[in-house]
Each structure stands twice: as structure tokens, then as C-alpha cells.
Design a protein around this motif. Structure first.
Motif, PDB file in Angstrom:
ATOM      1  N   ILE A 185       0.851  -1.188   0.000  1.00 15.86           N
ATOM      2  CA  ILE A 185       0.000   0.000   0.000  1.00 15.86           C
ATOM      3  C   ILE A 185       0.888   1.240   0.000  1.00 15.86           C
ATOM      4  CG2 ILE A 185      -1.646   1.352   1.371  1.00 15.86           C
ATOM      5  CD1 ILE A 185      -2.776  -1.335   2.347  1.00 15.86           C
ATOM      6  N   VAL A 186       0.631   2.158  -0.929  1.00 16.32           N
ATOM      7  CA  VAL A 186       1.389   3.406  -1.021  1.00 16.32           C
ATOM      8  C   VAL A 186       0.560   4.536  -0.424  1.00 16.32           C
ATOM      9  CG1 VAL A 186       2.418   5.115  -2.557  1.00 16.32           C
ATOM     10  CG2 VAL A 186       2.654   2.675  -3.066  1.00 16.32           C
ATOM     11  N   VAL A 187       1.180   5.253   0.515  1.00 15.16           N
ATOM     12  CA  VAL A 187       0.576   6.453   1.099  1.00 15.16           C
ATOM     13  C   VAL A 187       1.438   7.640   0.690  1.00 15.16           C
ATOM     14  CG1 VAL A 187      -0.073   7.635   3.235  1.00 15.16           C
ATOM     15  CG2 VAL A 187      -0.334   5.145   3.050  1.00 15.16           C
ATOM     16  N   ARG A 188       0.811   8.710   0.210  1.00 14.13           N
ATOM     17  CA  ARG A 188       1.522   9.948  -0.113  1.00 14.13           C
ATOM     18  C   ARG A 188       1.131  11.007   0.901  1.00 14.13           C
ATOM     19  NH1 ARG A 188       0.307  12.685  -4.413  1.00 14.13           N
ATOM     20  NH2 ARG A 188       2.400  13.343  -5.014  1.00 14.13           N
ATOM     21  N   THR A 189       2.079  11.864   1.270  1.00 14.67           N
ATOM     22  CA  THR A 189       1.776  12.911   2.241  1.00 14.67           C
ATOM     23  C   THR A 189       2.738  14.084   2.103  1.00 14.67           C
ATOM     24  OG1 THR A 189       1.583  13.434   4.608  1.00 14.67           O
ATOM     25  CG2 THR A 189       3.200  11.755   3.995  1.00 14.67           C
ATOM     26  N   ASN A 190       2.250  15.265   2.481  1.00 19.01           N
ATOM     27  CA  ASN A 190       3.090  16.468   2.517  1.00 19.01           C
ATOM     28  C   ASN A 190       3.508  16.796   3.949  1.00 19.01           C
ATOM     29  OD1 ASN A 190       0.715  17.423   3.679  1.00 19.01           O
ATOM     30  ND2 ASN A 190       0.830  19.422   2.660  1.00 19.01           N
ATOM     31  N   LEU A 191       3.446  15.802   4.832  1.00 22.22           N
ATOM     32  CA  LEU A 191       3.696  16.039   6.254  1.00 22.22           C
ATOM     33  C   LEU A 191       5.036  16.728   6.510  1.00 22.22           C
ATOM     34  CD1 LEU A 191       2.561  15.492   9.129  1.00 22.22           C
ATOM     35  CD2 LEU A 191       3.903  13.383   9.114  1.00 22.22           C
ATOM     36  N   ARG A 192       6.050  16.378   5.720  1.00 23.06           N
ATOM     37  CA  ARG A 192       7.377  16.958   5.944  1.00 23.06           C
ATOM     38  C   ARG A 192       7.451  18.365   5.342  1.00 23.06           C
ATOM     39  NH1 ARG A 192      12.541  13.560   4.855  1.00 23.06           N
ATOM     40  NH2 ARG A 192      13.304  15.255   6.144  1.00 23.06           N
ATOM     41  N   ARG A 193       6.894  19.306   6.071  1.00 28.01           N
ATOM     42  CA  ARG A 193       6.861  20.702   5.629  1.00 28.01           C
ATOM     43  C   ARG A 193       8.214  21.352   5.881  1.00 28.01           C
ATOM     44  NH1 ARG A 193       2.035  22.711   4.504  1.00 28.01           N
ATOM     45  NH2 ARG A 193       2.824  24.828   4.722  1.00 28.01           N
ATOM     46  N   GLU A 194       8.695  22.087   4.893  1.00 23.75           N
ATOM     47  CA  GLU A 194       9.979  22.776   5.016  1.00 23.75           C
ATOM     48  C   GLU A 194       9.968  23.713   6.226  1.00 23.75           C
ATOM     49  OE1 GLU A 194      12.873  22.521   3.604  1.00 23.75           O
ATOM     50  OE2 GLU A 194      12.200  20.915   2.284  1.00 23.75           O
ATOM     51  N   GLY A 195      11.072  23.706   6.967  1.00 23.20           N
ATOM     52  CA  GLY A 195      11.219  24.588   8.119  1.00 23.20           C
ATOM     53  C   GLY A 195      10.703  24.012   9.411  1.00 23.20           C
ATOM     54  N   SER A 196       9.896  22.961   9.349  1.00 29.33           N
ATOM     55  CA  SER A 196       9.330  22.377  10.561  1.00 29.33           C
ATOM     56  C   SER A 196      10.238  21.258  11.081  1.00 29.33           C
ATOM     57  CB  SER A 196       7.938  21.815  10.280  1.00 29.33           C
ATOM     58  OG  SER A 196       8.035  20.612   9.527  1.00 29.33           O
ATOM     59  N   LEU A 197       9.935  20.777  12.289  1.00 31.85           N
ATOM     60  CA  LEU A 197      10.684  19.648  12.849  1.00 31.85           C
ATOM     61  C   LEU A 197      10.447  18.364  12.064  1.00 31.85           C
ATOM     62  CD1 LEU A 197      10.341  20.236  16.702  1.00 31.85           C
ATOM     63  CD2 LEU A 197      12.437  20.322  15.341  1.00 31.85           C
ATOM     64  N   TRP A 198       9.407  18.352  11.249  1.00 23.36           N
ATOM     65  CA  TRP A 198       9.211  17.188  10.378  1.00 23.36           C
ATOM     66  C   TRP A 198      10.350  17.067   9.366  1.00 23.36           C
ATOM     67  CZ3 TRP A 198       6.474  13.448  11.922  1.00 23.36           C
ATOM     68  CH2 TRP A 198       5.289  13.626  12.632  1.00 23.36           C
ATOM     69  N   VAL A 199      11.039  18.165   9.096  1.00 21.60           N
ATOM     70  CA  VAL A 199      12.220  18.138   8.222  1.00 21.60           C
ATOM     71  C   VAL A 199      13.493  18.271   9.054  1.00 21.60           C
ATOM     72  CG1 VAL A 199      13.445  19.317   6.354  1.00 21.60           C
ATOM     73  CG2 VAL A 199      10.971  19.033   6.221  1.00 21.60           C
ATOM     74  N   ARG A 200      13.573  19.316   9.872  1.00 26.02           N
ATOM     75  CA  ARG A 200      14.800  19.594  10.631  1.00 26.02           C
ATOM     76  C   ARG A 200      15.125  18.498  11.637  1.00 26.02           C
ATOM     77  NH1 ARG A 200      14.242  23.323  14.059  1.00 26.02           N
ATOM     78  NH2 ARG A 200      12.050  23.875  13.838  1.00 26.02           N
ATOM     79  N   GLY A 201      14.113  17.852  12.169  1.00 23.02           N
ATOM     80  CA  GLY A 201      14.362  16.846  13.197  1.00 23.02           C
ATOM     81  C   GLY A 201      14.072  15.434  12.753  1.00 23.02           C
TER      82      GLY A 201
END
Length: 400
Positions: A185-201
Motif C-alpha cells: 500500500i502506497v501512502v503519499r503525504t506532505n507532512l514533511r513541511r519545510e522549516g518544521s521539525l518534520w524536516v529539521r528533526g
């Protein structure tokens, strides 16, 4: 910070998929959306609770301790778990503040039947292949259970705009899943928003939480979801995926569990090396957000060295170049956590009597310990005006 609305609609980008979009409003007035996409066949099994959204908002709230408000009902067990999760995160990283979470409690339905369907996250790396194989009793005699389905996420390791690269990876993962007769099953998401801890951390804080969001998104479909472990017991430290915290993405009806922390990376690779299908479609490289193994980054070199010691590269060679011990010897090991992987390779080389790799691993350890103070000094240039532009080139010169 509050979840202002949730909309379900057809994907504007991916035919045959449905998108669930949550609009988030911050106390500052800023708004942004978080969305997830799944195949339309799973539309009826998407969560209708606040569970995935509360976890998705959590890293946005940590830097300031901003409260989280959600009008959708949330699972009481999850809310307790997230209280423990934020306490642990803030203990590891004191710069963060634990946010208060306000959400109505979902009614306790004691008659709800347990969902017996299970899944494992699958990226094609050593950790995820290990978890899959030891839950495939038809393939592995030492299996400890079974998983029914596999989940891979587009938007985490491979960026959303790299559609061609993800298509290549999806094709390789699909072949592996088909060989083991598991749905992918493939899930797509934009959760990793630039500048947020979803990217930085992502590495040191949020990578398993991102998987937890997807598990909660599909909480109506599964009773158990497995996350392959990153580091083994005895070598643990604060990290985004940790045996202490990964289980805290669970609800009363859904168990999220880390799998495999009793085994180090070379032990996991030994099991993977016994299965030609896993070797043929092994994808360990994250360096360029691509579907290919670059053959030059630390993860590629470590994996090639281990497979060379196991004699597995003669069975399949999923790397663009042949392994030479000098590649390992020249490797710069930046952290003590990475050092643990090299020590495992050194121990396996000693055990198998492979002198060149044993010597190369020892050389990499000595060289890296000698270079670390110099590299640390160079990294400090990043905060010095006019000198920060020189830092990447100077760092590259130091480690090479």
C-alpha cells in the motif's frame, strides 16, 4: 494551534487515490494544510478521529509549547501515550516545551471486535526487509509471526516532486512484495513541511512519528503495525525511532510496535543475505532522495562491506560499483552512533577472518576519531559571518 477542518476528496495529482486534508490554524494566525493520500479502495478505512492529526501537529507545537486543540474525538490511550512521548522528547531535548492537548475523548466501545490484520512499514532497506522476512513464516523458518500487508510512504525519504524516482522504487518494492505474496500500500503525504521539525528533526526526533501518523490514518484497517528498529539494545540513545517511544503511537485498538531491536545491523544483514529476492531489491541509500543506491555514502559502503563478509554480493549486487576495502578505510564516521555500525563490521571481519576489511574498519575508526575535533572546528564556521560560505568545501577537504 487547532485543527480547523478536515476534507476528503479525490486526489488532484494521483488518479485512483483519495486525499484527506486537514487545515491547521496557529495562534499567530498562520494556516497550513497537512494531507495524506491512499488508494481509493481504502477510502472507507481512513480514520475519522483526531488521532492522526494530533500527532501530525505535535512537532509544530514543540518549539513553543503552543497548545493543540482538536474537535474530533481522540483515543484516550493515545492521549496518555502522547503525554509520555512529549515528556520523553522534552527530557532528551530540553529546548522543547510540552504542549497541552485539548480533544474530546472517543467513547469506549468494549464490544468492538479486535482487528487481526497487521502491516509493516517497508522501504526496502535492511531493517524493513529483516522485519518482513521474520514475519514471513512461509519463507523463514525462524519467523516469529506474520504480517499481512506492507506500507511504503512517498514524501518521506523520496520527495513528493521526485515522482520518477519514487516510481522506480515502487516498482522494486512491488516485486519484493509480490514474491512474498503481500499487498503493498502506497501512502503519499506532505507532512514533511519545510522549516518544521518534520524536516529539521527527521533523524533525531520525528521519523518514527511520521510512520505513526500513517498507522493512525489507517487505524480502522489494522490491529498491529510494525516499525523496523534503527539501533539495537545496548547501543540506544535519543533518536526519532526508539523502542521506548515507538509504541507510544498506539491506541486502545491499534498496536504500533518497533521490531528487531534485539539484533544489530550485521545480524539483520545475515538474515537478509539468505534471501535472493531481498538482496536483488535492497534499497539502503537516502543520500540523494533517489530509488538507487549511490554506492558512495556511508550506508551504502557499510552495507556492501557486510555483504562482502557474508559472501552475498556474488548472489546479487544492488550497488553501482564493486566494493573495495579502501572505500571503508576512507569513510569518515561523524558520530558515535555511526561508529557502532563500523565496530559491528570490524567484529564480523574478525570472526570471518577477513583481514583487509578488518584492517579497513580499524583504520576508519582511528582516522575519524583523529579528524573529529578538526571537523567540529570547521563546523563552527557556519555561525561566523563571511566564513560560512567556505565551510562545506573546507569540511569536505578535512574528511577526504
Amino acid at each position: 494551534m487547532r485543527l480547523a477542518s478536515v476534507l476528503k476528496h479525490s486526489s488532484p495529482d494521483t488518479p485512483g487515490c483519495v486525499r484527506l486534508t486537514g487545515m491547521v490554524e496557529r495562534e499567530s494566525g498562520e494556516t497550513f494544510d497537512i494531507w495524506f493520500e491512499v488508494p481509493s479502495a481504502l477510502e472507507a478505512e481512513l480514520s475519522e478521529s483526531g488521532n492522526p492529526w494530533i500527532l501530525a501537529m505535535l512537532p509544530h507545537a514543540l518549539p513553543t509549547g503552543e497548545s493543540i486543540t482538536c474537535d474530533l474525538a481522540a483515543d484516550a490511550t493515545l492521549l496518555e501515550n502522547l503525554k509520555g512521548l512529549t515528556a520523553e522528547w522534552c527530557s532528551w531535548y530540553p529546548q522543547f516545551l510540552p504542549p497541552k492537548i485539548h480533544a474530546p475523548l472517543a467513547p469506549l466501545n468494549l464490544e468492538a471486535p479486535a482487528n487481526l490484520r497487521s502491516a509493516a512499514f517497508f522501504s526496502g532497506g535492511v531493517d524493513s526487509w529483516f522485519t518482513l522476512l521474520r514475519h514471513a513464516p512461509e519463507r523463514e523458518q525462524a519467523a516469529i509471526g506474520r504480517v499481512d500487508e506492507l506500507i511504503t510512504v512517498h514524501g518521506y525519504d523520496i520527495p513528493l516532486d521526485a515522482t520518477e524516482e519514487f516510481s522506480k522504487l515502487h516498482a522494486a518494492l512491488s516485486l519484493g512484495a509480490q514474491a512474498l505474496e503481500r499487498a503493498l500500500i502506497v501512502v503519499r503525504t506532505n507532512l514533511r513541511r519545510e522549516g518544521s521539525l518534520w524536516v529539521r528533526g527527521w533523524g533525531w526526533l520525528t521519523n518514527a512519528a511520521g510512520l505513526g501518523c500513517v498507522a493512525l490514518l489507517l487505524e480502522k484497517r489494522y490491529g498491529k503495525v510494525l516499525i523496523g528498529s534503527s539501533y539495537p539494545y545496548g547501543s540506544l540513545f535519543p533518536w526519532g525511532s526508539h523502542p521506548m517511544t515507538d509504541s507510544l503511537f498506539s491506541t486502545r485498538m491499534l498496536t504500533v510496535k518497533q521490531d528487531g531491536a534485539c539484533f544489530n545491523r550485521t545480524e539483520k544483514t545475515m538474515l537478509v543475505a539468505r534471501h535472493a529476492i531481498a538482496l536483488a531489491h535492497l534499497h539502503v541509500c537516502w543520500k540523494h532522495g533517489s530509488a538507487s543506491n549511490c554506492g558512495a555514502c556511508a550506508k551504502c559502503i557499510r552495507t556492501m562491506a557486510t555483504l562482502q563478509l557474508l559472501g552475498a554480493l556474488e548472489t546479487a549486487h544492488p550497488f553501482p560499483r564493486q566494493f573495495q576495502p579502501e572505500m571503508l578505510a576512507r569513510l569518515y564516521i561523524a558520530t558515535r552512533s555511526e561508529e557502532a555500525f563500523i565496530k559491528e563490521i570490524h567484529a564480523l571481519a574478525l570472526q570471518t577472518g577477513h583481514r583487509p576489511i578488518q584492517s579497513a574498519a580499524a583504520q576508519a575508526l582511528r582516522r575519524s576519531r583523529r579528524l573529529r575535533p578538526l571537523v567540529k572546528l570547521v563546523d563552527q564556521f557556519g555561525s561566523v559571518p563571511m566564513l560560512w560560505r567556505c565551510r562545506p568545501a573546507l569540511r569536505k577537504w578535512c574528511v577526504s
